[in-house]
Design an enzyme around this catalytic site. Structure first.
Site, PDB file in Angstrom:
ATOM      1  N   HIS A   1       0.842  -1.197   0.000  1.00  0.00           N
ATOM      2  CA  HIS A   1       0.000   0.000   0.000  1.00  0.00           C
ATOM      3  C   HIS A   1       0.880   1.251   0.000  1.00  0.00           C
ATOM      4  O   HIS A   1       2.049   1.195   0.399  1.00  0.00           O
ATOM      5  CB  HIS A   1      -0.915   0.011   1.229  1.00  0.00           C
TER       6      HIS A   1
ATOM      7  N   ASP B   1       4.246  -4.487   3.605  1.00  0.00           N
ATOM      8  CA  ASP B   1       5.703  -4.672   3.515  1.00  0.00           C
ATOM      9  C   ASP B   1       6.107  -6.060   4.031  1.00  0.00           C
ATOM     10  O   ASP B   1       7.023  -6.684   3.506  1.00  0.00           O
ATOM     11  CB  ASP B   1       6.477  -3.545   4.223  1.00  0.00           C
TER      12      ASP B   1
END
Ligand SMILES: *[C@@H]1O[C@H](CO)[C@@H](O)[C@H](O)[C@H]1NC(C)=O
Ligand SMILES: *[C@@H]1O[C@H](CO)[C@@H](O)[C@H](O)[C@H]1NC(C)=O
Ligand SMILES: *[C@@H]1O[C@H](CO)[C@@H](O)[C@H](O)[C@H]1NC(C)=O
Length: 460
Positions: A60, A329
């Site tokens: 994102h 991540d």
């Protein structure tokens, strides 16, 4: 790199943050995508080839801090008046203009009402990545609905990232596409969430805690802590965690554009920022990276999907033109491990910082980090006429040369993921010894070898 060095020199000569020619740009997992990206449009399509399918996995974009970080940041904001008063009383070592900027600074209320949400900057990051893909491969946007597939994880920041990406991909075309509904449990792009072994042994494991504690005890971290205390000139004693919370305040407030400055960054010298950058690297290495075999195995799930997607196109069983996933991540870093890249010769440890490390979250865990795989069809028909290019953050990687891996090379690298499972997540699963380098037990080793021999005999 040369530019960075050049900037570093200018920075240290000036001393003040406000007048630094180019302030330090690497803030681990809160680094803006613009700071680290390449540009997919600048890399040639392999000769005599045309792209037929693209698969991407994206973190994102820029987001607000979550609940605990917001609280920690606000605790530091309470020191603002004390910092200014200390300066006015002749204590501390900050520059006059840096103090002025701090005086003028206000807390941004958006952070309270939309914690962990994607920001406008984050939206633009994803929109722009998709726009560049559209500009480079316009013919891939001349399909029908079933040629496209998008899916985010079950969070506002990834769902909105998917919307931004689809918007950027289809803007100005005749396509109206939508992302698939997010799944409560997503075993492709968030397999770690429901993996007991990961949650217990890795995310909440002792190794991670120990490494962070070791990092906090290093001479260089202690030196940063003391220097910041001196620089601010306040009587409130800053704890180990306080210094890092100040860093959060610095890096979140500057992350909305590549060159934005946060007056809170004036609490640090460039060398301080270099030291602080390392904490996320250690943390992610042990939480999401090579620090545990569990992470390496979890990274296989999306790559299995990549392989299946391209194989179906090559075997003419699918006409998918773009497949994109929107995740975190944690997932991207696990995928890097499954692919064996950014792997240092020696493990990252909290106690020692290797300045030349490959595992560097500023590059591999920044906002909007992504892997873009491009399947190109070249000349003749048949599987061997395909070439696969792989980009990370819109730059080529060592995984495949810029002219692409041949289909055979791609198969060699990625077909093994086809058989990956999440069986190891169960606590009942017997861990093969070769995988668990950390808790090697001699007798278990021999047991497994015996087992392998027995299986071989049984096969005969
Ligand atoms: C407040 O924060 C948001 C991100 O949450 C950012 O987009 C916006 O620009 C900030 N506002 C100001 C005035 O800096
Ligand atoms: C969209 O569709 C219209 C009507 O079919 C066509 O004239 C136009 O060229 C298309 N635009 C694009 C960008 O494909
Ligand atoms: C692939 O499939 C399409 C439609 O199903 C068909 O028209 C085409 O001839 C096939 N190509 C090959 C190489 O099999």
């Amino acid at each position: 790199m040369l530019l960075l060095l050049f900037c570093a020199v200018l920075f240290s000569v000036e001393g003040c943050y406000w007048s630094a020619q180019c302030p330090y740009g690497l803030y681990s997992s809160k680094t803006p995508y613009e700071t680290v990206r390449g540009d997919i449009r600048d890399y040639a399509v392999p000769q005599n080839c045309q792209a037929v399918s693209i698969w991407t996995i994206n973190r994102h974009g820029n987001r607000n801090p979550g609940n605990s970080v917001t609280t920690a940041m606000k605790a530091m904001v309470n020191l603002k008046n004390e910092i200014i008063a200390s300066y006015d009383a002749g204590r501390g070592q900050m520059c006059a203009q840096d103090i002025d900027e701090l005086r003028r600074w206000n807390w941004n209320d958006t952070m309270d009402v939309s914690q962990s949400f994607l920001t406008g900057t984050g939206y633009e990051e994803l929109y722009d990545i998709a726009k560049r893909i559209r500009q480079k491969y316009p013919h891939l946007l001349e399909g029908s609905d079933q040629d496209y597939y998008f899916r985010p994880t079950n969070e506002q920041r990834t769902i909105t990232s998917a919307m931004a990406f689809v918007h950027g991909l289809t803007d100005g075309t005749n396509l109206t596409l939508q992302a698939d509904k997010e799944r409560k449990k997503d075993e492709v792009i968030r397999p770690y969430e429901n993996c007991d072994r990961y949650q217990e042994d890795v995310k909440n494991g002792q190794a991670l805690e120990d490494e962070i504690a070791a990092y906090h005890r290093t001479a260089e971290y202690v030196a940063v802590q003391n220097a910041v205390q001196q620089r601010l000139g306040i009587t409130t004693q800053l704890s180990t965690e306080d210094v890092y919370s100040l860093y959060e305040l610095c890096r979140f407030y500057r992350s909305w554009t590549e060159n934005l400055r946060s007056p809170w960054c004036a609490a640090f010298t460039e060398q301080d920022l270099v030291v602080l950058e390392y904490r996320d690297d250690v943390r992610h290495y042990h939480r999401n990276g090579y620090g545990s075999w569990v992470n390496v195995n979890l990274g296989a799930a999306p790559l299995r999907d990549l392989y299946k997607t391209f194989e179906a196109v090559v075997e003419n069983q699918s006409s998918r033109k773009v497949v994109s996933y929107f995740t975190h991540d944690t997932m991207l870093e696990m995928v890097f491990c499954a692919m064996g890249i950014f792997k240092d010769a020696t493990p990252l440890r909290g106690a020692t910082r290797d300045v030349n490390r490959l595992w560097r979250t500023s590059y591999i865990g920044a906002f909007s980090v992504n892997i873009i795989a491009v399947l190109n069809r070249c000349g003749a028909t048949g599987p061997q006429s395909y070439r696969v290019q792989i980009f990370i953050n819109e730059k080529p990687t060592e995984l495949c040369p810029l002219e692409g891996c041949s289909w055979q090379e791609f198969m060699n690298k990625f077909q093994p993921f086809l058989t990956s499972t999440l069986d190891f997540c169960s606590r009942d699963y017997r861990v093969p010894v070769a995988d668990s380098a950390g808790d090697f037990k001699g007798y278990l080793h021999w047991l497994v070898i015996l087992q392998i021999i027995l299986i071989q005999i049984w096969r005969l």
